[in-house]
Design a protein around this motif. Sequence first.
Motif, PDB file in Angstrom:
ATOM      1  N   ARG A 188      87.410 110.155   7.192  1.00 51.93           N
ATOM      2  CA  ARG A 188      86.569 109.069   7.962  1.00 51.93           C
ATOM      3  C   ARG A 188      86.397 109.262   9.198  1.00 51.93           C
ATOM      4  N   PRO A 189      84.979 109.082  10.104  1.00 47.62           N
ATOM      5  CA  PRO A 189      84.650 108.921  11.165  1.00 47.62           C
ATOM      6  C   PRO A 189      86.395 108.963  12.503  1.00 47.62           C
ATOM      7  N   ALA A 190      86.171 109.846  13.452  1.00 44.15           N
ATOM      8  CA  ALA A 190      86.865 109.368  14.429  1.00 44.15           C
ATOM      9  C   ALA A 190      86.243 107.527  15.638  1.00 44.15           C
ATOM     10  N   VAL A 191      85.627 108.114  15.322  1.00 41.07           N
ATOM     11  CA  VAL A 191      85.032 106.485  16.384  1.00 41.07           C
ATOM     12  C   VAL A 191      83.864 105.383  15.345  1.00 41.07           C
ATOM     13  N   GLN A 192      84.104 103.773  15.746  1.00 38.81           N
ATOM     14  CA  GLN A 192      83.194 103.870  14.855  1.00 38.81           C
ATOM     15  C   GLN A 192      82.598 102.589  15.881  1.00 38.81           C
ATOM     16  N   PRO A 193      81.387 102.264  15.825  1.00 37.44           N
ATOM     17  CA  PRO A 193      80.148 101.971  16.126  1.00 37.44           C
ATOM     18  C   PRO A 193      81.012  99.966  16.539  1.00 37.44           C
ATOM     19  N   ASP A 194      80.095  99.706  18.387  1.00 39.40           N
ATOM     20  CA  ASP A 194      81.698  98.685  18.505  1.00 39.40           C
ATOM     21  C   ASP A 194      81.390  97.313  17.233  1.00 39.40           C
ATOM     22  N   ASP A 261      87.162  98.728  10.685  1.00 39.93           N
ATOM     23  CA  ASP A 261      88.108  99.391  11.336  1.00 39.93           C
ATOM     24  C   ASP A 261      89.256  99.767  10.579  1.00 39.93           C
ATOM     25  N   PHE A 262      88.937 101.241  10.778  1.00 42.81           N
ATOM     26  CA  PHE A 262      89.958 102.181   8.875  1.00 42.81           C
ATOM     27  C   PHE A 262      91.433 102.236   9.336  1.00 42.81           C
ATOM     28  N   TYR A 309      77.891 105.073  -3.922  1.00 45.16           N
ATOM     29  CA  TYR A 309      79.367 105.769  -2.927  1.00 45.16           C
ATOM     30  C   TYR A 309      78.414 105.396  -1.838  1.00 45.16           C
ATOM     31  N   VAL A 310      79.431 103.916  -0.991  1.00 47.63           N
ATOM     32  CA  VAL A 310      78.841 104.346   0.073  1.00 47.63           C
ATOM     33  C   VAL A 310      79.762 105.482   1.094  1.00 47.63           C
ATOM     34  N   GLU A 311      78.567 106.528   1.952  1.00 49.14           N
ATOM     35  CA  GLU A 311      79.532 107.524   2.062  1.00 49.14           C
ATOM     36  C   GLU A 311      80.227 107.096   3.373  1.00 49.14           C
ATOM     37  N   PHE A 312      81.102 107.547   4.508  1.00 47.66           N
ATOM     38  CA  PHE A 312      81.369 107.809   5.398  1.00 47.66           C
ATOM     39  C   PHE A 312      81.134 108.495   6.830  1.00 47.66           C
ATOM     40  N   GLY A 313      80.026 109.753   6.288  1.00 46.54           N
ATOM     41  CA  GLY A 313      79.698 110.614   6.803  1.00 46.54           C
ATOM     42  C   GLY A 313      78.023 110.313   7.742  1.00 46.54           C
TER      43      GLY A 313
END
Length: 360
Positions: A188-194, A261-262, A309-313
């Motif tokens: 999971r990416p550490a930062v997601q867009p607002d 939001d993970f 599948y929708v990947e996190f990367g």
Amino acid sequence: MQAIAVCHGSEQSSRPDETGISSEISFHSVPKELVHRSKSLDVLPVGWRLLTNDRYLISVEWPGDHPFYTTVNGNPAANLVAETVRQCGLLLAHAAYQAPLGHHFVMWDLAYTRERVRPAVTAGSRRIEVEAGCSDLRFRGPRLAAMTCEMTLREDGRTVARGGGRFDIVSPAVYRRLRGPQLASAVRPAVQPDPVAPALVGRSRPIDVVLAPAVSGPTVSGPAASGPTVSGSAATALATTAAATTTTATAPSGRWQLRADFGHPTIFDHDNDHFPGMALVEAAFQAANAVVAPGRYHWSSTEVAFLGYVEFGSPCWIEARTGSRTGSMDATRPTTVEITGHQDGRPVFTALLEGTSAHG
């Protein structure tokens, strides 16, 4: 194989219904593990029982104050019917057909409709009775490998919604082969867009918003992503309905990036190696609201096909366009919203919603 313990509960139903089901029914209880939830707060089914061969009755409680399944005024959120169908299907696969816990469910499609909702007589939770029929059962040896579920949801004997879906069930070993290298790289990416403003997508909390403004990324389509590929009745229904829809060049449309939001306690209540289907269904409803803003979209039917599948990367781009079978949009004519999700140039899911848009 992990054993599944199903206890006999003491709950009984005395409501009349539309099918002549016995008014004195004892239910089996529903441990949260059978619906893949880690918190009892998120479990919707409270009991189930066999009616006849491959036909079941499930007692469901729709909460009146759940932070994700209900709106600020206590009405059911748009995702509640979908989550009810999903949890009831999982329950029957495990409890009625002994699919082992720890096996993976590959959802192909979901389709459901709802009747015009009556105003709630009293605040609080609502008891829903779900009559489910299971068909197209496939077994791999003694184990369930796939099935289709069709369900009718009733409240006090009155039909409030219908829905169903199709899924496969695979062992952990098969799932590892199916996912391949994506499984090892699923971080999971550490930062997601607002997120966009919650009010734009029919939500009140930023944590529930799964759309972000689309600031870059091509609008393309190509071969389906690896993983589930839509086929059969779901693909036919989507194509037929889309062909009947008139979308003009001036029809409202929109584009966003999927985000999350993970730490969300419901969407991500357990570890995932990809965006769960619940997030994609929620994205479709939020996109429908955003594309008709400042109005609010009131859905009457939904068809979702999961293509990969929708990947996190890498970014997943969500596009929505509206159209009307009559060629115009207002609060009195059926309005369709077509939603597509693309990742790395490939379609990963589609959704087709029908309903009306209205201000206020």
